[in-house]
Motif scaffolding. Structure first.
Motif, PDB file in Angstrom:
ATOM      1  N   ALA A 178       0.621  -1.090  -0.085  1.00  0.00           N
ATOM      2  CA  ALA A 178      -0.032   0.129  -0.023  1.00  0.00           C
ATOM      3  C   ALA A 178       0.991   1.329   0.019  1.00  0.00           C
ATOM      4  O   ALA A 178       0.484   2.131  -0.701  1.00  0.00           O
ATOM      5  CB  ALA A 178      -0.993  -0.010   1.143  1.00  0.00           C
ATOM      6  N   LEU A 195       0.914   4.133  -3.107  1.00  0.00           N
ATOM      7  CA  LEU A 195       0.843   5.461  -2.763  1.00  0.00           C
ATOM      8  C   LEU A 195       1.874   6.342  -2.722  1.00  0.00           C
ATOM      9  O   LEU A 195       1.887   7.495  -3.696  1.00  0.00           O
ATOM     10  CB  LEU A 195       0.305   5.673  -1.445  1.00  0.00           C
ATOM     11  CG  LEU A 195      -0.670   6.968  -0.850  1.00  0.00           C
ATOM     12  CD1 LEU A 195      -1.954   6.849  -2.090  1.00  0.00           C
ATOM     13  CD2 LEU A 195      -1.162   6.833   0.427  1.00  0.00           C
ATOM     14  N   LEU A 232      -5.850   1.674  -3.288  1.00  0.00           N
ATOM     15  CA  LEU A 232      -5.910   1.470  -2.037  1.00  0.00           C
ATOM     16  C   LEU A 232      -7.206   1.320  -1.292  1.00  0.00           C
ATOM     17  O   LEU A 232      -7.487   0.695  -0.294  1.00  0.00           O
ATOM     18  CB  LEU A 232      -5.364   2.668  -1.451  1.00  0.00           C
ATOM     19  CG  LEU A 232      -3.726   2.685  -1.058  1.00  0.00           C
ATOM     20  CD1 LEU A 232      -3.398   1.754   0.090  1.00  0.00           C
ATOM     21  CD2 LEU A 232      -3.116   2.345  -2.410  1.00  0.00           C
ATOM     22  N   SER A 253      -5.990   4.962   7.676  1.00  0.00           N
ATOM     23  CA  SER A 253      -5.631   5.372   6.114  1.00  0.00           C
ATOM     24  C   SER A 253      -4.590   6.774   5.939  1.00  0.00           C
ATOM     25  O   SER A 253      -3.743   6.615   5.179  1.00  0.00           O
ATOM     26  CB  SER A 253      -6.828   5.571   5.598  1.00  0.00           C
ATOM     27  OG  SER A 253      -7.688   6.717   6.094  1.00  0.00           O
TER      28      SER A 253
END
Length: 885
Positions: A100, A104, A364, A400
């Protein structure tokens, strides 16, 4: 004030929480002991005394919580708790965190890097005093309708005196001049400036002083201000540079100052001189050489200035009717004039990087939705124990955002690297290249992008967790919410594929454009050709020009002979401007003998080149009619001219025009000075590789002599090997003659499309990253679906379904998503490609083959993304699957 003090006390309590807890525990214990002692004195037993004391206090832990709520900041404390918990969860799943974070980081890094570049080039104010109010002026005339020209000196004087909306105005004339002295001759960018130039821009001196009003009075010595860069490279930061001599084109100047570091206006200027003009230039209404800057008065608008310039234009046109009815002065912001040609390309790159970030966020979101399914029992337990929906949603958003910040940290490093790579590969002509750097803007933008991305991709999973019904989540076989989750995940994948498809189509169109530019026939040979410039001093007036023309011609012939006799040289020729450098002369007011009736007097500008004999033979441009220039075409003989096919067809309607005449000038009485047409040559794209051939005529260099020279050398072997030899031999024979821009014609062509190549490469990289992320999303969703449907697949296979049926079922699911995304992306691409339509060459924005190829590619790659989970589904053991069910 009291409330502020209370907030500060609460904030301070966060940093001494342990101490406050110890003090509160000690105080509570003392109160408890006092109550116990009171109860013991009434005759209670020890256990009963303690029990009654605790009841009287109302619960120790409850009292501590009330105290913390009143003396602390509960919101921040719970936020810190959520952060610690989120960090533990991410550390507990390193594989998920790494994937992840990297996903990102790619999106944030690309977006941040491009924004940093766009901000430095397009958005940030210029580093000059009140730069938002500085404007630059241009001229449009009927003589040169295709060009925006600088101003003449009389026009500048009119603007300076008549433009009431201007605080001040200054003019400059930038030229290349040759610096000679102890080392090899060097070409410097020199700007002759009027008084007030440095004051208008807010310039300052690092050493000495700048030019002042006194330096422009008649009889003053020649003075010069040098740039910080020249001071460091040529003078090694010599503190005694003030008073030293500077020899420019054999004229001696005294250095009076060094401009502050970073000041280099006009762009790349290295020396500034007081602007000195001859009376002929001061009165010439057609000498369009002076760039003019003006500063608007505070509160005035550019539109009002444009109206004022319209009146000034009419006044100037009346003074000289030869300027024509189309004469017009205009102004635009200085920033706009410097970046207008680059703005579109950089904004397209920023849009592409933003699409990559959106794809990463969608990816994501899918990952977090799948991960949320594995954690639904955990969330259900927390909800059953009293956690509110808001607290669960906040916990999801904190996780998150923390994940986004981790990815953003890696993205900052990636963005800084991209910026440095961009500076290294960017063409030399990139506007404001020196101002592009990894600065604080990059850091703050990355931080903002990370937090915004965290909210964007974490909101849906967090809301889903908050809306969960604990009883349903704790039951076995909770398939009720799986369908909604799958539908949402499928929608995300469709969006990802659509965005990736838009990037893919834009990249493919730009790649085809670049391929067409590089592969097309420019109309001349490009192999074994070496080109270089021989800068000449500017000629101030007609008398100087006529006096030096003969000497220039003799010297040029000597240079050509010297180069021609070098080993490995086949032939060498000269012209006034280089091939494909975007520069040329244009002559207006041509008079044509025997032309079509409507074309006998040409009002628009026509491209002209001054060339030496054998020019077309060396370049491989075909001779269609007549002959080339030869040794007969010298000063004192009949002036001759050649034209290309485009000019012959446009103005004469035929190629059979040898013997006809063309006039580019008149004598003092207005009588045309005729040049005999001796040849017609094939069209060639010698101005810009992307420009169609336009009317062009050629004058004999040895009959005229011009102020700039460009040599073209045809070699027998690798032309790069001769570059240093030519430079060395030229310096030995002519110590005051610099040689620059030495490169092969192949490299010249490559550099002529340097900006487009750089943008195409970046778009291709973004398209590749976006497509990879989108197809990873397809893989993830299909894999998640296979994992969830394992019992169903087991039942199907137990009832007789073949492995091929299962394979087809999974592939159909994945390819359906990819097909829907491609269809949606095709619709979006039809609108998005309008942004790059003006950049395309040789391909239409709606090219059906490009769109068809894009669809085929994305379907093939999508099929590969579905293959692994499909094979996994084929290998499901029905007995194992049914045992879990």
């Amino acid at each position: 004030m009291r409330q502020l003090r209370a907030w500060l006390v609460r904030l301070g309590g966060l940093f001494r929480r342990d101490r406050s807890d110890r003090e509160l525990a000690a105080e509570m214990e003392s109160h408890l002991q006092m109550h116990i002692e009171d109860n013991l004195r009434t005759g209670m037993s020890t256990a009963e005394a303690r029990r009654n004391a605790i009841i009287k206090l109302g619960g120790i832990e409850q009292t501590k919580e009330i105290y913390h709520d009143r003396r602390g900041l509960p919101l921040i404390e719970t936020l810190l708790q959520d952060l610690r918990f989120a960090f533990r969860m991410l550390r507990k799943n390193p594989g998920f965190t790494a994937v992840a974070g990297l996903t990102l980081a790619l999106g944030i890094g690309a977006n941040t890097a491009i924004f940093s570049i766009v901000n430095a080039v397009v958005l940030r104010s210029l580093p000059y005093k009140d730069s938002a109010r500085i404007v630059t002026f241009h001229t449009k005339t009927a003589m040169f309708p295709n060009f925006t020209l600088p101003l003449t000196w009389p026009a500048f004087q009119e603007v300076r005196e008549q433009a009431r909306l201007m605080e001040e105005a200054a003019a400059y004339w930038a030229t290349d001049r040759t610096l000679t002295g102890e080392d090899r001759p060097e070409v410097l960018r020199v700007a002759g400036v009027t008084s007030g130039f440095f004051e208008e821009l807010g310039g300052s001196a690092e050493q000495g002083r700048l030019l002042s009003e006194q330096d422009y009075k008649p009889g003053q010595d020649r003075l010069a201000v040098i740039s910080d860069a020249l001071w460091r490279t040529r003078f090694a930061t010599d503190s005694g540079v003030i008073g030293r001599k500077l020899i420019l084109d054999k004229e001696v100047y005294t250095i009076i100052g060094v401009a502050a570091k970073g000041f280099a206006f006009p762009e790349k200027s290295e020396v500034w001189l007081p602007l000195s003009l001859t009376p002929e230039i001061e009165q010439n209404q057609k000498f369009f050489r002076f760039q003019v800057l003006g500063k608007l008065r505070k509160g005035e608008r550019l539109e009002t200035l444009q109206a004022e310039l319209g009146a000034i234009s009419q006044r100037i046109a009346k003074l000289d009717p030869a300027l024509g009815k189309g004469y017009k002065l205009s102004a635009e912001p200085l920033l706009e004039s410097r970046v207008q040609n680059a703005r579109q390309g950089y904004l397209v790159l920023l849009a592409a990087a933003t699409l990559v970030l959106l794809i990463a966020c969608a990816n994501l979101t899918s990952l977090l939705m799948a991960r949320g399914w594995t954690r639904q029992r955990e969330m259900a337990v927390r909800a059953a124990l009293g956690a509110s929906p808001g607290r669960l949603q906040r916990q999801g958003l904190v996780e998150s955002c923390l994940l986004a910040l981790l990815g953003g940290a890696v993205g900052i490093v990636l963005a800084a690297g991209i910026v440095q790579v961009f500076r290294a590969i960017a063409p030399a002509g990139t506007p404001r290249l020196a101002e592009i750097s990894a600065d604080w803007t990059l850091l703050w933008f990355a931080l903002g992008s990370s937090l915004l991305s965290g909210v964007v991709f974490g909101l849906a999973p967090a809301r889903r967790a908050a809306r969960m019904v604990p009883g349903d989540a704790l039951k076995e076989g909770t398939a009720g919410s799986v369908g909604a989750t799958s539908r949402f995940g499928n929608a995300l994948v469709v969006v990802e594929v659509a965005l990736a498809f838009i990037l893919l189509i834009g990249s493919a169109l730009m790649m085809q454009t670049l391929a067409h530019l590089l592969d097309q026939n420019p109309g001349f040979r490009t192999d074994h050709l070496l080109t270089f410039d021989l800068p000449q001093p500017p000629l101030g007036n007609r008398k100087d020009s006529e006096a030096s023309a003969a000497g220039q011609i003799v010297r040029m012939k000597e240079m050509l002979a010297q180069v021609r006799h070098l080993p490995g040289v086949e032939e060498t020729v000269a012209s006034d401007h280089g091939i494909l450098n975007g520069m040329m002369y244009e002559h207006s007011g041509l008079q044509l003998d025997g032309a079509l009736p409507e074309q006998s007097a040409v009002t628009e500008g026509v491209i002209a080149r001054y060339i030496s004999p054998a020019y077309f033979r060396v370049l491989g441009i075909s001779l269609v009619q007549g002959r080339e220039f030869d040794e007969r075409d010298q000063q004192g003989t009949q002036n001759v001219v050649m034209v290309n096919e485009a000019m012959a067809r446009k103005y004469w309607g035929t190629l059979d025009i040898v013997g006809k005449r063309l006039s580019v000038s008149t004598d003092g009485k207005g009588t045309p000075q005729w040049n005999e047409i001796v040849g017609v040559v094939a069209n060639a794209r010698d101005v810009g590789i992307q420009d169609e051939a336009s009317p062009e005529f050629y004058l004999a260099l040895f009959q005229w002599g011009v102020g700039s020279h460009h040599l073209i050398v045809r070699t027998q072997a690798n032309p790069d090997a001769l570059a240093e030899t030519i430079s060395r031999e030229n310096w030995a024979g002519y110590p005051d003659q610099p040689v620059r821009h030495v490169m092969t014609l192949t490299k010249t062509i490559a550099e002529s499309v340097g900006d487009r190549r750089m943008h195409t490469v970046l778009l291709g990289v973004f398209a590749g990253v976006g497509l990879t992320l989108a197809l990873l999303g397809v893989y993830g969703v299909v894999s998640y679906s296979v994992a969830r449907r394992t019992p169903e697949i087991g039942v199907r296979m137990a009832l007789g379904a073949a492995r091929a049926d299962v394979l087809g079922m999974v592939l159909r699911q994945g390819l359906t998503l990819v097909s829907c995304g491609a269809a949606l992306g095709a619709a979006g691409a039809l609108g998005a490609v309008r942004m790059i339509a003006s950049e395309l060459y040789g391909v239409k924005a709606t090219d059906p083959w490009t769109f068809s190829g894009g669809v085929a590619l994305i379907l093939i790659v999508g099929c590969l993304a579905c293959w692994v989970p499909a094979r996994r589904a084929m290998r499901v053991d029905p007995m194992v699957a049914l045992r879990y069910e």
